[in-house]
Design a protein around this motif. Structure first.
Motif, PDB file in Angstrom:
ATOM      1  N   TYR A 126       0.857  -1.127  -0.181  1.00  0.00           N
ATOM      2  CA  TYR A 126      -0.220   0.064  -0.025  1.00  0.00           C
ATOM      3  C   TYR A 126       0.564   1.324   0.180  1.00  0.00           C
ATOM      4  N   HIS A 127       1.781   1.206   0.741  1.00  0.00           N
ATOM      5  CA  HIS A 127       2.889   2.452   0.864  1.00  0.00           C
ATOM      6  C   HIS A 127       3.613   2.733  -0.227  1.00  0.00           C
ATOM      7  N   THR A 128       3.763   1.719  -0.915  1.00  0.00           N
ATOM      8  CA  THR A 128       4.677   1.819  -2.200  1.00  0.00           C
ATOM      9  C   THR A 128       3.774   1.794  -3.459  1.00  0.00           C
ATOM     10  N   LYS A 129       2.587   1.879  -3.363  1.00  0.00           N
ATOM     11  CA  LYS A 129       1.426   2.361  -4.198  1.00  0.00           C
ATOM     12  C   LYS A 129       1.462   0.910  -5.222  1.00  0.00           C
ATOM     13  N   GLN A 130       1.529  -0.065  -4.666  1.00  0.00           N
ATOM     14  CA  GLN A 130       1.317  -1.209  -5.624  1.00  0.00           C
ATOM     15  C   GLN A 130      -0.116  -1.736  -5.424  1.00  0.00           C
ATOM     16  N   ASN A 131      -0.534  -2.327  -6.562  1.00  0.00           N
ATOM     17  CA  ASN A 131      -2.174  -2.614  -6.590  1.00  0.00           C
ATOM     18  C   ASN A 131      -2.732  -3.964  -5.927  1.00  0.00           C
ATOM     19  N   ASP A 132      -1.498  -4.682  -5.470  1.00  0.00           N
ATOM     20  CA  ASP A 132      -1.928  -6.069  -5.072  1.00  0.00           C
ATOM     21  C   ASP A 132      -2.101  -6.372  -3.399  1.00  0.00           C
ATOM     22  N   TRP A 133      -2.342  -5.153  -2.723  1.00  0.00           N
ATOM     23  CA  TRP A 133      -2.513  -5.214  -1.293  1.00  0.00           C
ATOM     24  C   TRP A 133      -3.655  -5.756  -0.707  1.00  0.00           C
ATOM     25  N   GLN A 134      -4.921  -5.423  -1.384  1.00  0.00           N
ATOM     26  CA  GLN A 134      -6.090  -5.515  -0.764  1.00  0.00           C
ATOM     27  C   GLN A 134      -6.380  -6.979  -0.385  1.00  0.00           C
ATOM     28  N   ILE A 135      -6.415  -8.067  -1.297  1.00  0.00           N
ATOM     29  CA  ILE A 135      -6.573  -9.473  -1.216  1.00  0.00           C
ATOM     30  C   ILE A 135      -5.774  -9.939   0.098  1.00  0.00           C
ATOM     31  N   PRO A 136      -4.277  -9.755  -0.108  1.00  0.00           N
ATOM     32  CA  PRO A 136      -3.523 -10.337   1.305  1.00  0.00           C
ATOM     33  C   PRO A 136      -4.143  -9.818   2.334  1.00  0.00           C
ATOM     34  N   LEU A 137      -4.439  -8.476   2.481  1.00  0.00           N
ATOM     35  CA  LEU A 137      -5.044  -7.899   3.782  1.00  0.00           C
ATOM     36  C   LEU A 137      -6.180  -8.535   4.461  1.00  0.00           C
ATOM     37  N   ALA A 138      -7.134  -8.870   3.200  1.00  0.00           N
ATOM     38  CA  ALA A 138      -8.365  -9.840   3.865  1.00  0.00           C
ATOM     39  C   ALA A 138      -8.018 -10.878   4.101  1.00  0.00           C
ATOM     40  N   GLN A 139      -7.077 -11.788   3.556  1.00  0.00           N
ATOM     41  CA  GLN A 139      -6.727 -13.077   4.017  1.00  0.00           C
ATOM     42  C   GLN A 139      -6.020 -13.153   5.330  1.00  0.00           C
ATOM     43  N   ALA A 140      -5.299 -11.897   5.666  1.00  0.00           N
ATOM     44  CA  ALA A 140      -4.711 -11.588   6.811  1.00  0.00           C
ATOM     45  C   ALA A 140      -5.713 -11.541   7.937  1.00  0.00           C
ATOM     46  N   GLU A 141      -6.456 -10.805   7.655  1.00  0.00           N
ATOM     47  CA  GLU A 141      -7.758 -10.640   8.475  1.00  0.00           C
ATOM     48  C   GLU A 141      -8.665 -11.860   8.894  1.00  0.00           C
ATOM     49  N   GLU A 142      -8.671 -12.645   7.998  1.00  0.00           N
ATOM     50  CA  GLU A 142      -9.365 -13.874   8.037  1.00  0.00           C
ATOM     51  C   GLU A 142      -8.666 -14.709   8.959  1.00  0.00           C
ATOM     52  N   ILE A 143      -7.183 -14.897   8.712  1.00  0.00           N
ATOM     53  CA  ILE A 143      -6.523 -15.722   9.649  1.00  0.00           C
ATOM     54  C   ILE A 143      -6.712 -15.368  10.996  1.00  0.00           C
ATOM     55  N   TYR A 144      -6.380 -14.006  11.308  1.00  0.00           N
ATOM     56  CA  TYR A 144      -6.579 -13.570  12.416  1.00  0.00           C
ATOM     57  C   TYR A 144      -7.933 -13.505  13.325  1.00  0.00           C
ATOM     58  N   GLU A 145      -9.011 -13.382  12.443  1.00  0.00           N
ATOM     59  CA  GLU A 145     -10.279 -13.561  13.201  1.00  0.00           C
ATOM     60  C   GLU A 145     -10.448 -15.032  13.459  1.00  0.00           C
ATOM     61  N   SER A 146      -9.817 -15.990  12.697  1.00  0.00           N
ATOM     62  CA  SER A 146     -10.187 -17.571  12.900  1.00  0.00           C
ATOM     63  C   SER A 146      -9.244 -17.983  13.994  1.00  0.00           C
ATOM     64  N   LEU A 147      -7.944 -17.222  14.355  1.00  0.00           N
ATOM     65  CA  LEU A 147      -7.246 -17.760  15.571  1.00  0.00           C
ATOM     66  C   LEU A 147      -7.618 -17.031  16.838  1.00  0.00           C
ATOM     67  N   HIS A 148      -8.864 -15.959  16.753  1.00  0.00           N
ATOM     68  CA  HIS A 148      -9.198 -15.241  17.731  1.00  0.00           C
ATOM     69  C   HIS A 148      -7.897 -14.169  18.372  1.00  0.00           C
ATOM     70  N   MET A 149      -7.342 -13.746  17.297  1.00  0.00           N
ATOM     71  CA  MET A 149      -6.376 -12.871  17.581  1.00  0.00           C
ATOM     72  C   MET A 149      -6.684 -11.370  17.515  1.00  0.00           C
ATOM     73  N   ILE A 150      -7.218 -11.094  18.594  1.00  0.00           N
ATOM     74  CA  ILE A 150      -7.938  -9.551  18.646  1.00  0.00           C
ATOM     75  C   ILE A 150      -7.038  -8.618  18.344  1.00  0.00           C
ATOM     76  N   ASN A 151      -6.040  -8.420  19.000  1.00  0.00           N
ATOM     77  CA  ASN A 151      -5.088  -7.186  18.798  1.00  0.00           C
ATOM     78  C   ASN A 151      -4.593  -7.040  17.316  1.00  0.00           C
ATOM     79  N   GLN A 152      -4.229  -8.366  16.887  1.00  0.00           N
ATOM     80  CA  GLN A 152      -3.797  -7.962  15.261  1.00  0.00           C
ATOM     81  C   GLN A 152      -4.964  -7.798  14.568  1.00  0.00           C
ATOM     82  N   SER A 153      -6.144  -8.262  14.675  1.00  0.00           N
ATOM     83  CA  SER A 153      -7.275  -7.780  14.087  1.00  0.00           C
ATOM     84  C   SER A 153      -7.455  -6.150  14.028  1.00  0.00           C
TER      85      SER A 153
END
Length: 407
Positions: A126-153
Motif C-alpha cells: 500500500y505504502h509503495t503504491k502497488q495494486n495487489d495489497w487488498q486481497i492479502p490484507l483480507a486474507q490476513a484478517e480472516e486468519i487473525y479472526e479465525s485464530l481469535h487474535m483480537i489485537n492483530q485484527s
C-alpha cells in the motif's frame, strides 16, 4: 522458494549430516544425491525414511512452504520491517520487503506466520503504491479472526482507517475507527491497554482532523491520564505533542507550557534529541504565529540549525523565514521561505495548514519588496490550498493575506 530436494539438503546440513549418514542402510549415497539435486523423486516410503532421520514430519517436507522455512522467512522480515514516520528511505525498504514476501503469497498455509506475512506485505504494498495489497490484507484478517487474535485484527482495522486518513477522507477514517473500536470493545469487554491507547490516539487525531477540537482534547487528556495510571509510556510523546499544539490553537498558554515541558522531560528521560527538537518547533511556532516574539523565535531556530544543520531544515526553514519577516529582514526572509519544502507524507490538516502558511508569508514579503504580481500569485496559491482545511488560526491568516493582496 526451496524445492523438495533443496529442503532435504538444507535440513541435512543444518543437522551436520553427510550424504552417507542420512542415506543410512535404506538408501544409497548416489540416490540421495539425485533426490537433493531434484533429478529423482523419492517414493513415499523413502520420503518417510528421510523425514524420520531428519527428525521432521513427512508433511513438513511435502508442504509448499515447510514450517521451518515459513518461520525463518517471518524472522527475516520482522527484522527488516519497521513502522515509523513514512519517508523516501522507508519506501525503498518497504519495496524490498514486499519483493521478499511476494513469491510466497499464493502458497501460504492457514496459520499465524502466514497472516503476519500477508499483513506486512499489504502494508508495504500500500505504502509503495502497488495494486495487489487488498486481497492479502483480507486474507490476513480472516486468519487473525479465525485464530481469535483480537489485537492483530484491531491493528488491521486501524490500518484501514489510516488509509482513508492518508487519502484525506477524514470523516470516513473517524467513522472506521469509532465503529471498529465499538466492535472490539463489545467482543472483549475491555481492550488491551496498548490497544486502548492506539484507539484513543488515532480517534483523537481524527477528531482534530475534522475540526472537532473539543473531543480531540478530551480523548488526548483521557489517554494521558490512562497512560499515567497504567505506568505506560506508549505513544506518550505523540500525545504530548498533539496536546501542546491543540493548546496553542486554543490560546491556552498554561497547557501549552505544560505539555512542551512534558515533552522536554520525556526527551531527557529517553535521551532523544529529536523529541527536544519537536518541543522547540512547537515553541517557535507559538512565538512566531501567536506571540509575535520574533527575536525569541529566531534564537531558538538558530540553536536548532546549529545543532542539527541538515536534519533541522524541514522543521525550521519556514519558521526562520517567518521570524525574519517579522524582524523586517525581507530579502533574507525570502531566501529561507524558499528553502522550505512541503513534506509529501504530511496528511493531517493541522500539519498541512501550518505548511500552507509559506505562500502567505511569501506574499507578504513580496508585497514589502514591491513585487505585487508575485505577492498576489502566492496569496492565491495559499488560499486555494487552505480552502478545504477546517477553520484554524492558520486559515484565518491565509485568507486575511489574500484579502489584503486583492484589496
Amino acid at each position: 522458494m526451496a524445492t523438495l530436494g533443496e529442503r532435504i539438503r538444507n535440513l541435512r546440513k543444518q543437522r551436520g549430516l553427510t550424504l552417507q549418514a542420512l542415506a543410512g542402510d535404506q538408501l544409497t549415497k548416489g540416490m540421495l544425491s539425485l533426490i537433493e539435486n531434484n533429478k529423482a523423486n523419492p517414493s513415499m516410503e523413502s520420503l518417510a525414511y528421510i523425514a524420520e532421520r531428519l527428525e521432521v514430519d513427512r508433511n513438513e517436507l511435502l508442504a509448499d512452504i515447510p514450517t521451518h522455512e515459513l518461520r525463518d522467512l517471518l524472522k527475516e522480515i520482522e527484522q527488516l520491517y519497521t513502522q515509523e514516520m513514512i519517508s523516501n528511505e522507508l519506501i525503498i525498504k518497504y519495496k524490498k520487503i514486499a519483493g521478499k514476501i511476494k513469491p510466497y503469497i499464493d502458497k501460504l498455509p492457514f496459520r499465524y506466520e502466514s497472516a503476519r506475512l500477508l499483513e506486512i506485505y499489504s502494508r508495504c504494498s500500500y505504502h509503495t503504491k502497488q495494486n495487489d495489497w487488498q486481497i492479502p490484507l483480507a486474507q490476513a484478517e480472516e486468519i487473525y479472526e479465525s485464530l481469535h487474535m483480537i489485537n492483530q485484527s484491531a491493528d488491521l482495522y486501524i490500518f484501514r482507517a489510516l488509509m482513508a486518513f492518508t487519502e484525506h477522507r477524514y470523516k470516513e477514517a473517524l467513522t472506521i475507527i469509532q465503529e471498529s473500536r465499538s466492535t472490539f470493545e463489545e467482543r472483549t469487554g475491555m481492550l488491551d491497554p496498548l490497544k486502548k491507547l492506539d484507539f484513543d490516539y488515532y480517534e483523537s487525531i481524527l477528531y482534530s482532523a475534522v475540526g472537532d477540537g473539543e473531543n480531540s482534547k478530551r480523548l488526548m487528556e483521557e489517554a494521558i491520564t490512562y497512560s499515567k495510571e497504567q505506568q505506560l509510556f506508549y505513544r506518550i510523546d505523540a500525545l504530548y505533542r498533539l496536546a501542546g499544539f491543540q493548546a496553542i490553537l486554543n490560546g491556552d498558554i498554561v497547557n501549552k507550557d505544560f505539555y512542551i515541558s512534558k515533552l522536554r522531560l520525556f526527551a531527557d528521560f529517553t535521551d532523544d534529541e529529536e523529541i527536544n527538537a519537536v518541543a522547540d518547533a512547537l515553541e517557535i511556532h507559538y512565538l512566531n504565529s501567536f506571540a509575535h516574539d520574533y527575536e525569541k523565535a529566531m534564537a531558538l531556530v538558530e540553536k536548532n540549525l546549529e545543532k542539527h544543520p541538515e536534519d533541522s531544515i524541514f522543521l525550521f526553514a519556514l519558521e526562520k523565514g517567518k521570524a525574519l519577516y517579522g524582524l523586517e529582514q525581507f530579502e533574507d526572509a525570502l531566501i529561507w521561505l524558499n528553502k522550505h519544502k512541503l513534506w509529501e507524507f504530511l496528511h493531517h490538516p493541522y500539519d498541512l495548514s501550518v505548511h500552507y502558511e509559506k505562500d502567505a508569508y511569501l506574499a507578504l514579503v513580496y508585497a514589502e519588496l514591491g513585487q505585487n504580481e508575485l505577492a498576489l500569485k502566492h496569496a492565491t496559491i495559499a488560499k486555494e490550498l487552505i480552502q478545504p482545511m477546517p477553520d484554524s488560526p492558520h486559515k484565518t491568516l491565509i485568507l486575511k493575506v489574500y484579502e489584503q493582496m486583492t484589496a
